[in-house]
Every structure is written in structure tokens, then in C-alpha cells.
Design a protein around this motif. Structure first.
Motif, PDB file in Angstrom:
ATOM      1  N   MET A   1       0.858  -1.205   0.000  1.00 32.18           N
ATOM      2  CA  MET A   1       0.000   0.000   0.000  1.00 32.18           C
ATOM      3  C   MET A   1       0.885   1.243   0.000  1.00 32.18           C
ATOM      4  SD  MET A   1      -2.924   1.170   2.734  1.00 32.18           S
ATOM      5  CE  MET A   1      -3.918  -0.282   2.427  1.00 32.18           C
ATOM      6  N   SER A   2       0.649   2.161  -0.969  1.00 34.81           N
ATOM      7  CA  SER A   2       1.462   3.367  -1.077  1.00 34.81           C
ATOM      8  C   SER A   2       1.101   4.346   0.029  1.00 34.81           C
ATOM      9  CB  SER A   2       1.244   4.017  -2.448  1.00 34.81           C
ATOM     10  OG  SER A   2      -0.086   4.502  -2.552  1.00 34.81           O
ATOM     11  N   ILE A   3       1.950   5.375   0.170  1.00 30.75           N
ATOM     12  CA  ILE A   3       1.734   6.362   1.226  1.00 30.75           C
ATOM     13  C   ILE A   3       0.433   7.130   0.998  1.00 30.75           C
ATOM     14  CG2 ILE A   3       3.083   8.114   0.005  1.00 30.75           C
ATOM     15  CD1 ILE A   3       3.988   9.131   2.758  1.00 30.75           C
ATOM     16  N   PHE A   4       0.059   7.342  -0.280  1.00 36.63           N
ATOM     17  CA  PHE A   4      -1.168   8.074  -0.570  1.00 36.63           C
ATOM     18  C   PHE A   4      -2.403   7.241  -0.260  1.00 36.63           C
ATOM     19  CE2 PHE A   4       2.051  10.020  -3.330  1.00 36.63           C
ATOM     20  CZ  PHE A   4       1.931  11.340  -2.926  1.00 36.63           C
ATOM     21  N   GLU A   5      -2.299   5.932  -0.426  1.00 33.16           N
ATOM     22  CA  GLU A   5      -3.426   5.053  -0.104  1.00 33.16           C
ATOM     23  C   GLU A   5      -3.649   4.962   1.399  1.00 33.16           C
ATOM     24  OE1 GLU A   5      -2.173   1.504  -2.050  1.00 33.16           O
ATOM     25  OE2 GLU A   5      -3.290   1.930  -3.889  1.00 33.16           O
ATOM     26  N   ARG A   6      -2.580   5.198   2.174  1.00 31.65           N
ATOM     27  CA  ARG A   6      -2.701   5.126   3.629  1.00 31.65           C
ATOM     28  C   ARG A   6      -3.266   6.408   4.243  1.00 31.65           C
ATOM     29  NH1 ARG A   6       2.556   2.647   3.373  1.00 31.65           N
ATOM     30  NH2 ARG A   6       3.498   4.560   4.171  1.00 31.65           N
ATOM     31  N   ILE A   7      -3.333   7.466   3.452  1.00 31.76           N
ATOM     32  CA  ILE A   7      -3.862   8.737   3.964  1.00 31.76           C
ATOM     33  C   ILE A   7      -5.373   8.600   4.163  1.00 31.76           C
ATOM     34  CG2 ILE A   7      -4.212  11.176   3.468  1.00 31.76           C
ATOM     35  CD1 ILE A   7      -1.659  11.113   1.810  1.00 31.76           C
ATOM     36  N   PRO A   8      -5.892   8.906   5.343  1.00 29.40           N
ATOM     37  CA  PRO A   8      -7.342   8.826   5.575  1.00 29.40           C
ATOM     38  C   PRO A   8      -8.119   9.716   4.614  1.00 29.40           C
ATOM     39  CG  PRO A   8      -6.167   9.040   7.652  1.00 29.40           C
ATOM     40  CD  PRO A   8      -5.159   9.260   6.569  1.00 29.40           C
ATOM     41  N   LYS A   9      -9.319   9.286   4.295  1.00 24.96           N
ATOM     42  CA  LYS A   9     -10.151   9.990   3.321  1.00 24.96           C
ATOM     43  C   LYS A   9     -10.455  11.412   3.766  1.00 24.96           C
ATOM     44  CE  LYS A   9     -14.536   9.654   0.823  1.00 24.96           C
ATOM     45  NZ  LYS A   9     -15.767   8.854   0.627  1.00 24.96           N
ATOM     46  N   ILE A  10     -10.602  11.631   5.067  1.00 23.00           N
ATOM     47  CA  ILE A  10     -10.968  12.960   5.555  1.00 23.00           C
ATOM     48  C   ILE A  10      -9.885  13.994   5.250  1.00 23.00           C
ATOM     49  CG2 ILE A  10     -10.024  12.540   7.885  1.00 23.00           C
ATOM     50  CD1 ILE A  10     -12.351  14.246   8.948  1.00 23.00           C
ATOM     51  N   TYR A  11      -8.603  13.567   5.257  1.00 19.81           N
ATOM     52  CA  TYR A  11      -7.519  14.493   4.941  1.00 19.81           C
ATOM     53  C   TYR A  11      -7.500  14.803   3.444  1.00 19.81           C
ATOM     54  CZ  TYR A  11      -5.783  13.842   9.660  1.00 19.81           C
ATOM     55  OH  TYR A  11      -5.656  13.826  11.033  1.00 19.81           O
TER      56      TYR A  11
ATOM     57  N   LEU B   1      -8.632  18.802  -0.797  1.00 18.28           N
ATOM     58  CA  LEU B   1      -9.352  19.237  -1.997  1.00 18.28           C
ATOM     59  C   LEU B   1     -10.222  20.466  -1.697  1.00 18.28           C
ATOM     60  CD1 LEU B   1     -10.417  15.770  -3.473  1.00 18.28           C
ATOM     61  CD2 LEU B   1      -8.598  17.291  -4.294  1.00 18.28           C
ATOM     62  N   PHE B   2     -10.813  20.490  -0.508  1.00 18.53           N
ATOM     63  CA  PHE B   2     -11.657  21.636  -0.131  1.00 18.53           C
ATOM     64  C   PHE B   2     -10.818  22.916  -0.048  1.00 18.53           C
ATOM     65  CE2 PHE B   2     -13.445  24.457   3.108  1.00 18.53           C
ATOM     66  CZ  PHE B   2     -14.721  24.662   2.600  1.00 18.53           C
TER      67      PHE B   2
ATOM     68  N   CYS C   1      -7.838  23.509  -1.412  1.00 16.54           N
ATOM     69  CA  CYS C   1      -7.343  23.875  -2.748  1.00 16.54           C
ATOM     70  C   CYS C   1      -8.467  24.462  -3.597  1.00 16.54           C
ATOM     71  CB  CYS C   1      -6.757  22.640  -3.442  1.00 16.54           C
ATOM     72  SG  CYS C   1      -5.193  22.077  -2.716  1.00 16.54           S
ATOM     73  N   GLY C   2      -9.672  23.910  -3.483  1.00 12.53           N
ATOM     74  CA  GLY C   2     -10.803  24.459  -4.236  1.00 12.53           C
ATOM     75  C   GLY C   2     -11.123  25.881  -3.820  1.00 12.53           C
ATOM     76  N   TRP C   3     -11.050  26.138  -2.502  1.00 11.16           N
ATOM     77  CA  TRP C   3     -11.312  27.483  -1.999  1.00 11.16           C
ATOM     78  C   TRP C   3     -10.303  28.484  -2.564  1.00 11.16           C
ATOM     79  CZ3 TRP C   3     -14.451  30.829   0.183  1.00 11.16           C
ATOM     80  CH2 TRP C   3     -13.926  31.953   0.830  1.00 11.16           C
ATOM     81  N   TYR C   4      -9.019  28.119  -2.550  1.00 10.24           N
ATOM     82  CA  TYR C   4      -8.002  29.042  -3.054  1.00 10.24           C
ATOM     83  C   TYR C   4      -8.002  29.109  -4.573  1.00 10.24           C
ATOM     84  CZ  TYR C   4      -6.124  29.876   1.559  1.00 10.24           C
ATOM     85  OH  TYR C   4      -5.993  30.277   2.859  1.00 10.24           O
ATOM     86  N   ALA C   5      -8.513  28.083  -5.254  1.00  6.90           N
ATOM     87  CA  ALA C   5      -8.647  28.151  -6.714  1.00  6.90           C
ATOM     88  C   ALA C   5      -9.610  29.263  -7.086  1.00  6.90           C
ATOM     89  CB  ALA C   5      -9.136  26.805  -7.249  1.00  6.90           C
ATOM     90  N   VAL C   6     -10.715  29.366  -6.347  1.00  5.83           N
ATOM     91  CA  VAL C   6     -11.681  30.436  -6.590  1.00  5.83           C
ATOM     92  C   VAL C   6     -11.051  31.788  -6.284  1.00  5.83           C
ATOM     93  CG1 VAL C   6     -13.893  31.414  -5.871  1.00  5.83           C
ATOM     94  CG2 VAL C   6     -13.649  28.927  -6.117  1.00  5.83           C
ATOM     95  N   ASN C   7     -10.300  31.877  -5.182  1.00  5.47           N
ATOM     96  CA  ASN C   7      -9.662  33.142  -4.814  1.00  5.47           C
ATOM     97  C   ASN C   7      -8.665  33.600  -5.867  1.00  5.47           C
ATOM     98  OD1 ASN C   7     -10.013  34.227  -1.714  1.00  5.47           O
ATOM     99  ND2 ASN C   7     -10.578  32.079  -1.918  1.00  5.47           N
ATOM    100  N   TYR C   8      -7.796  32.686  -6.299  1.00  5.31           N
ATOM    101  CA  TYR C   8      -6.771  33.065  -7.285  1.00  5.31           C
ATOM    102  C   TYR C   8      -7.406  33.391  -8.627  1.00  5.31           C
ATOM    103  CZ  TYR C   8      -2.502  32.235  -4.647  1.00  5.31           C
ATOM    104  OH  TYR C   8      -1.464  32.346  -3.757  1.00  5.31           O
TER     105      TYR C   8
ATOM    106  N   TYR D   1      -1.173  29.491   5.466  1.00  8.05           N
ATOM    107  CA  TYR D   1      -0.523  28.536   6.367  1.00  8.05           C
ATOM    108  C   TYR D   1      -1.393  28.263   7.595  1.00  8.05           C
ATOM    109  CZ  TYR D   1       3.050  26.298   9.255  1.00  8.05           C
ATOM    110  OH  TYR D   1       3.747  25.414  10.036  1.00  8.05           O
ATOM    111  N   ILE D   2      -1.881  29.350   8.216  1.00  6.51           N
ATOM    112  CA  ILE D   2      -2.653  29.206   9.461  1.00  6.51           C
ATOM    113  C   ILE D   2      -3.942  28.421   9.231  1.00  6.51           C
ATOM    114  CG2 ILE D   2      -3.935  30.476  11.228  1.00  6.51           C
ATOM    115  CD1 ILE D   2      -1.816  32.694  10.955  1.00  6.51           C
ATOM    116  N   ILE D   3      -4.634  28.701   8.129  1.00 12.35           N
ATOM    117  CA  ILE D   3      -5.886  27.991   7.841  1.00 12.35           C
ATOM    118  C   ILE D   3      -5.626  26.507   7.630  1.00 12.35           C
ATOM    119  CG2 ILE D   3      -7.703  27.704   6.104  1.00 12.35           C
ATOM    120  CD1 ILE D   3      -7.712  30.761   5.798  1.00 12.35           C
ATOM    121  N   THR D   4      -4.559  26.186   6.906  1.00 13.02           N
ATOM    122  CA  THR D   4      -4.234  24.772   6.666  1.00 13.02           C
ATOM    123  C   THR D   4      -3.922  24.055   7.972  1.00 13.02           C
ATOM    124  OG1 THR D   4      -3.332  25.349   4.491  1.00 13.02           O
ATOM    125  CG2 THR D   4      -2.748  23.194   5.392  1.00 13.02           C
TER     126      THR D   4
END
Length: 371
Positions: A1-11, A16-17, A19-26, A131-134
Motif C-alpha cells: 500500500m502506497s503512502i497516498f493510499e494510507r492517507i485517511p479519506k478525511i484528509y 481538496l476543499f 485547494c478548491g477554496w483558493y482556486a476560486v480566490n486566485y 498557512y494558518i488555515i491549513t
């Protein structure tokens, strides 16, 4: 199992949330700058895209950095995030300078210094916020994971506790008690078939009660006392007049809910280690009364007392007094534990069920355990 597969779905969802928020901002900020401040300069849109891509990479790195810091103590985490905020600000500001100034020919140190001084105004807040929001999102997720884990542990503990109670109840009836009762029935068959049938009926009631107790449902005190009386009558077939039984029960307590077979180990210990070894036998007395802060239970005998060879022998019933003590504490709290008073002329075992647990509208033992 790769490192990305081990990342919980919530993270992954949180990433994505954000990045989506900042995509709209940029996108909005780039379009405004392109149309209002630098019309027809398409490099503005490309610069916004590059900055957004860099930010997405940094957000992923911040999540991994937070996970690494989270395993350390609080002071280390605060220090680490202070340093991380500085590195993030310097990195993003340099990338911003590169696309906005450097590529336009402003490549000298003074140009970079002027850009950084201007950036130290309110414009710098957008980098700090990123940074702080993340970091805040990471710690919020961690908090809810902690709460969820605590609830799961609590549920698992309650389930294991209930499973323990059921396992103990399955072994509650002493095999020696069954063996001795069958021997008594065998003897009675030849002398009094009517008495033998009566003992068989009583034995059937005892085992039916024990089997019904496996559901973990609380029972009325009146039913528990009926069970104890049947148990004593069967023992009296063996011991005759050497075993006497007395009760002093407050009638107001008969309707209360109690764990099934909670009195049986106390009575059995009195029979086996107090009365049975004593030549002249003795009396077992059950006293229950309502008091100011709960209901008081007492099982006493005038048997061998401190001279008994074994009293707290957990092997005697599979539960014994020690496990009965644990059972009471797990259901009603530490204040409900057994109190044992040895005397030269017998033993007294007592406990008190707190008033808040006396009359429950829902009589499930598992809910009392959670209480």
C-alpha cells in the motif's frame, strides 16, 4: 500500500476543499487584476495559475509537516509552526516576486527589497492565512478524530464489560452445587418422590433464571430474592436444619432494578465457607433497606467467620466476592463496591447502590455501565 493510499479519506477531502477554496480566490483576483490593473496582459493569468499550483504543493507539505509535529510535545509544535510559517511566507513571497517582478526584468536586490517591504503590509496576510488555515484544518480534524476515538473506546469498553458480565454469569452456578443437588435428588427419589419432584422444579427455576440472566437485562429485586430463596431451599435439602435463612427486606425496594444474580455469590460463600464446615450449621440473613443516599444490601452469617479456610476464593463460583466487587463498581461506580467485615462468629458482606441508580426507567445493564 502506497503512502497516498494510507492517507485517511478525511484528509484528502480537506485538502481538496482548501485547494478548491483558493482556486476560486486566485481565479477571481487574477481576473480582476487582468481586467482592471493590467488589461490584456495574459501573463497575469498564468502567474495566478503558477502561484495556485505552488500553493497546492505547499498545502500538502504542510499537512505532512503537521502530522510529523503532532507526535511531539506542545512546545515543540508551537516552535515548529512558528518556523514553518516563516519558511512558508519566504517561499511564497519569493515565488510571487519571481512571477510578478523578476520575469518583468526587475532582477536587482533593491527591486526584491522594495517588493518584500511592500509585501510586509496587509498583503502579507494572505500568505499567513494560507498557512494558518491549513494548520487549523489539520488540528480540527485531529480533535474530532480524538473525540471519535474516545467514544469508540468507551463503547468498546462497555461492550467488553458487558461480555465479561455475561461470561461470568455463564459460570455463576457452581458445578459442585449441581452435583450435590443431583445426589440429593437421587436420594430423595427412593424416600420421597414428591420432595424429589419439588427439588427438580426448584433446580429448574434456578437454571432458568441463570440462563435468562445472560441477556444482561436488569431484574427486579423481588425476582432476585425469589431466585435466592429457591437456591437456599435446594441447599436445605442437603444440609437440613443446619442451614437457616432469614430476610429483612424493606418493601419499598422490591421494585428496584438490580443486576441479575448479584446476591448469589455472597450467599454461596456464606453457605460453602461459613455454614457447611460448621458442625452445628448456622443462619444466613439478607437485609435490604432504603437509606438516604441509596439502597443498602447486607448478607451476613454466623458461621466460622475468620476461622474459615477460604472466603474470598474466586474459584468457588467462577465469580466469587472479588469479581462481584468489580461487577458492582463497573455498573454503579466505586462507591458501590463490597465491604467485607469478618468476625469470630461469622462474616458480613455489604454494599450500597447510589440513589441515582436505584430506579431506572430503562433497565438495561449496559446503559448503567455507561452511566
Amino acid at each position: 500500500m502506497s503512502i497516498f493510499e494510507r492517507i485517511p479519506k478525511i484528509y484528502k477531502t480537506a485538502y481538496l476543499f482548501i485547494c478548491g477554496w483558493y482556486a476560486v480566490n486566485y481565479l477571481l483576483s487574477s481576473l480582476i487584476e487582468w481586467q482592471v490593473f493590467r488589461p490584456y496582459n495574459t501573463s497575469v493569468l498564468w502567474n495566478g495559475l503558477y502561484m495556485f499550483e505552488a500553493l497546492c504543493i505547499f498545502i500538502a507539505l504542510i499537512f505532512f509537516y503537521c502530522e510529523w509535529l503532532f507526535r511531539r510535545n506542545v512546545v515543540f509544535q508551537i516552535t515548529g509552526h512558528t518556523a514553518g510559517l516563516f519558511v512558508f511566507f519566504m517561499s511564497m513571497s519569493y515565488i510571487s516576486y519571481y512571477f510578478d517582478f523578476y520575469l518583468d526584468g526587475l532582477v536587482f536586490f533593491d527591486d526584491w527589497k522594495d517588493y518584500m517591504l511592500n509585501l510586509l503590509s496587509w498583503d502579507a496576510m494572505r500568505f499567513y492565512d494560507q498557512y494558518i488555515i491549513t494548520v487549523a484544518v489539520f488540528y480540527i480534524i485531529r480533535y474530532f478524530e480524538h473525540v471519535q476515538r474516545k467514544e469508540q473506546e468507551k463503547s468498546q469498553l462497555a461492550l467488553k464489560n458487558k461480555e465479561m458480565q455475561l461470561a461470568l454469569l455463564k459460570s455463576q452456578i457452581n458445578p459442585h452445587f449441581l452435583f450435590n443437588t443431583l445426589n440429593s435428588i437421587s436420594t430423595l427419589i427412593s424416600s420421597s418422590k414428591e420432595k424429589a419432584r419439588k427439588v427438580i422444579t426448584q433446580l429448574s427455576d434456578v437454571f432458568r433464571y441463570a440462563l435468562d440472566s445472560h441477556s444482561g437485562v436488569m431484574v427486579k429485586l423481588a425476582d432476585e430474592l425469589d431466585f435466592i430463596e429457591n437456591y437456599i431451599r435446594i441447599q436445605q435439602v442437603r444440609f437440613g436444619d443446619r442451614l437457616q435463612y432469614e430476610t429483612d427486606i424493606d418493601g419499598r425496594c422490591l421494585g428496584m432494578d438490580v443486576p441479575p444474580m448479584i446476591l448469589q455469590p455472597l450467599v454461596e460463600n456464606s453457605v460453602k465457607y461459613g455454614i457447611a464446615p460448621k458442625d452445628e450449621g448456622g443462619t444466613i440473613r439478607v437485609h435490604i433497606k432504603k437509606i438516604a443516599h441509596g439502597v443498602y444490601f447486607e448478607v451476613s452469617d454466623n458461621g466460622l467467620g475468620v476461622n474459615a479456610s477460604k472466603v474470598l476464593d474466586g474459584k468457588s463460583t467462577g465469580v466469587g466476592l472479588k469479581n462481584s466487587d468489580r461487577r458492582l463498581k463497573s455498573i454503579f461506580g466505586r462507591s458501590a463496591g463490597l465491604k467485607i467485615e469478618p468476625r469470630k462468629d461469622g462474616y458480613t458482606v455489604k454494599f450500597t447502590i447510589p440513589i441515582e441508580n436505584v430506579y431506572k426507567s430503562d433497565n438495561q445493564e449496559s446503559e448503567l455501565i455507561e452511566h
